[in-house]
Design a protein around this motif. Structure first.
Motif, short mmCIF file in Angstrom:
data_model
loop_
_atom_site.label_atom_id
_atom_site.label_comp_id
_atom_site.label_asym_id
_atom_site.label_seq_id
_atom_site.Cartn_x
_atom_site.Cartn_y
_atom_site.Cartn_z
N LEU A 1 0.81 -1.20 0.00
CA LEU A 1 0.00 0.00 0.00
C LEU A 1 0.85 1.26 0.00
CD1 LEU A 1 -2.89 -0.91 2.49
CD2 LEU A 1 -3.06 -0.61 0.01
N LEU A 2 1.99 1.22 0.69
CA LEU A 2 2.87 2.39 0.75
C LEU A 2 3.29 2.83 -0.64
CD1 LEU A 2 4.65 4.44 2.31
CD2 LEU A 2 6.44 2.68 2.30
N MET A 3 3.65 1.87 -1.49
CA MET A 3 4.08 2.20 -2.85
C MET A 3 2.97 2.92 -3.63
SD MET A 3 6.03 -1.36 -3.86
CE MET A 3 7.17 -2.14 -2.73
N LEU A 4 1.70 2.61 -3.28
CA LEU A 4 0.58 3.21 -4.00
C LEU A 4 0.26 4.61 -3.49
CD1 LEU A 4 -1.80 0.09 -4.12
CD2 LEU A 4 -0.21 0.88 -5.89
N VAL A 5 0.45 4.85 -2.18
CA VAL A 5 0.01 6.13 -1.61
C VAL A 5 1.12 7.18 -1.56
CG1 VAL A 5 -1.77 5.01 -0.23
CG2 VAL A 5 0.48 5.43 0.77
N LEU A 6 2.38 6.81 -1.74
CA LEU A 6 3.45 7.80 -1.69
C LEU A 6 3.22 8.97 -2.65
CD1 LEU A 6 6.93 6.04 -1.22
CD2 LEU A 6 5.87 7.80 0.20
N PRO A 7 2.88 8.71 -3.93
CA PRO A 7 2.62 9.86 -4.83
C PRO A 7 1.47 10.73 -4.33
CG PRO A 7 2.91 7.82 -6.07
CD PRO A 7 2.81 7.43 -4.63
N LEU A 8 0.48 10.13 -3.66
CA LEU A 8 -0.65 10.91 -3.15
C LEU A 8 -0.20 11.87 -2.06
CD1 LEU A 8 -3.69 11.43 -3.02
CD2 LEU A 8 -3.87 9.53 -1.38
N TRP A 9 0.63 11.39 -1.12
CA TRP A 9 1.13 12.27 -0.06
C TRP A 9 1.99 13.39 -0.62
CZ3 TRP A 9 -2.57 10.75 2.17
CH2 TRP A 9 -2.77 9.53 2.80
N LEU A 10 2.79 13.08 -1.63
CA LEU A 10 3.61 14.12 -2.25
C LEU A 10 2.74 15.19 -2.91
CD1 LEU A 10 6.38 11.91 -3.89
CD2 LEU A 10 6.61 13.35 -1.86
N ALA A 11 1.64 14.77 -3.52
CA ALA A 11 0.76 15.72 -4.20
C ALA A 11 -0.05 16.56 -3.21
CB ALA A 11 -0.18 14.97 -5.14
N VAL A 12 -0.52 15.94 -2.14
CA VAL A 12 -1.41 16.63 -1.20
C VAL A 12 -0.64 17.48 -0.18
CG1 VAL A 12 -3.16 16.31 0.60
CG2 VAL A 12 -3.20 14.89 -1.46
N PHE A 13 0.44 16.92 0.37
CA PHE A 13 1.14 17.59 1.47
C PHE A 13 2.48 18.18 1.08
CE2 PHE A 13 -1.59 14.34 3.53
CZ PHE A 13 -2.37 15.19 4.29
N GLY A 14 2.94 17.95 -0.14
CA GLY A 14 4.25 18.44 -0.55
C GLY A 14 4.24 19.94 -0.74
#
Length: 320
Positions: A307-320
């Motif tokens: 799951l981590l591999m799938l959500v990492l881009p999401l965290w970068l987009a939302v919180f970066g």
């Protein structure tokens, strides 16, 4: 980021696969012996070596406070989720007797659920991935999150939870207090911190640092051995909820919390990333020591890692 993930996960895949292959040729008692050996000797040596080398004089900002907040949120969310699962299981069993297993009412299963949902792999995976996604000026936030999470989260909160759910005397608070005060890794950290300025013989110092290269593969071997005992999709299905809490729900709460207290940019992203690391290998070691449900934690490690591999881009987009 792909190359970073590969370098971070290659040792995990290598040694875990070796554990899967070798388990059928090894004594059935070896995983428990290996887990207890890591708890009493291996992990304390690793903590001692790291504590002697870590520079604690660097400013940590709000990282330790955010880490404690993330741990508190994790325990609260996991406990609430567990209560809801117990209610659903009880209701379904009442409506259709025998339709659902009552594992959610098993203390060993409950303890493993909370450990898998709350404790993250901020050491190996976190320190391997997060620094490549954060500006160098905020690396100390990542380091102090990892230190606080490992010492307070795993060897205080984690031991309290494991001792409470893994012992028949869980209603005796002094038993849990005794277990925390006798945690070998906690004393290893204290000794390592207090002896930072002491010069050890070169052979001992080099041996301490070299021990890390042995302990980590042993932890991965243990995971592989336990994965070999999983019951297929049923095991991963049970692990889905704690894995989702670990890598998706808790990071969202931490992101909201850090935003409310005024953190932005890489400082906020660092806290979100570290709070969303996959389930900790140490959870399996605690399960071995306190006789909790090993299967749930082992499968949670696998599911949360994917799951981590799938959500990492999401965290970068939302919180970066």
């Amino acid at each position: 980021m792909t190359e970073t993930l590969f370098h971070a996960y290659f040792p995990l895949l290598l040694w875990t696969s070796l554990g899967l292959l070798l388990f059928r040729f090894l004594p059935q008692t070896l995983p428990r012996l290996l887990g207890r050996g890591l708890y009493w000797v291996g992990i304390p040596l690793e903590i001692l070596a790291l504590a002697r080398k870590t520079n604690f004089s660097e400013p940590a900002g709000l990282a330790p406070a955010v880490t404690l907040g993330a741990l508190g949120l994790g325990v609260g969310v996991a406990s609430l989720s567990l209560w809801l699962l117990k209610q659903v299981s009880k209701s379904a069993k009442h409506d259709i007797p025998g339709s659902l297993p009552c594992h959610w009412h098993n203390p060993a299963h409950q303890g493993s659920f909370i450990l898998a949902a709350v404790l993250g792999n901020t050491g190996f995976v976190g320190l391997a991935i997060a620094p490549s996604l954060i500006d160098d000026a905020y690396l100390n936030w990542i380091v102090f999150f990892s230190i606080t999470h490992n010492i307070i989260g795993i060897y205080v909160f984690g031991v309290l939870i494991a001792s409470y759910f893994g012992r028949s005397t869980r209603h005796h608070w002094w038993i849990q207090l005794r277990d925390v005060l006798t945690v070998p890794a906690l004393w290893a950290f204290i000794i390592g911190y207090l002896t930072q300025s002491a010069q050890l013989p070169l052979l001992i110092e080099s041996g301490l640092q070299a021990s890390i290269g042995i302990i980590i593969p042993c932890a991965f071997l243990l995971i592989g051995m336990r994965l070999c005992q999983l019951r297929g999709w049923k095991s991963f299905e049970q692990a889905l909820i704690p894995a989702l809490l670990r890598v998706m729900f808790i990071p969202v709460l931490v992101g909201a919390l850090t935003t409310l207290i005024g953190l932005t940019g890489d400082r906020r992203l660092a806290m979100v990333l570290m709070s969303g690391m996959p389930s900790a290998f140490a959870g399996l070691i605690l399960a071995e020591e306190y006789n909790l449900e090993r299967e749930l934690i082992a499968s949670s490690i696998v599911v949360s890692t994917v799951l981590l591999m799938l959500v990492l881009p999401l965290w970068l987009a939302v919180f970066g």
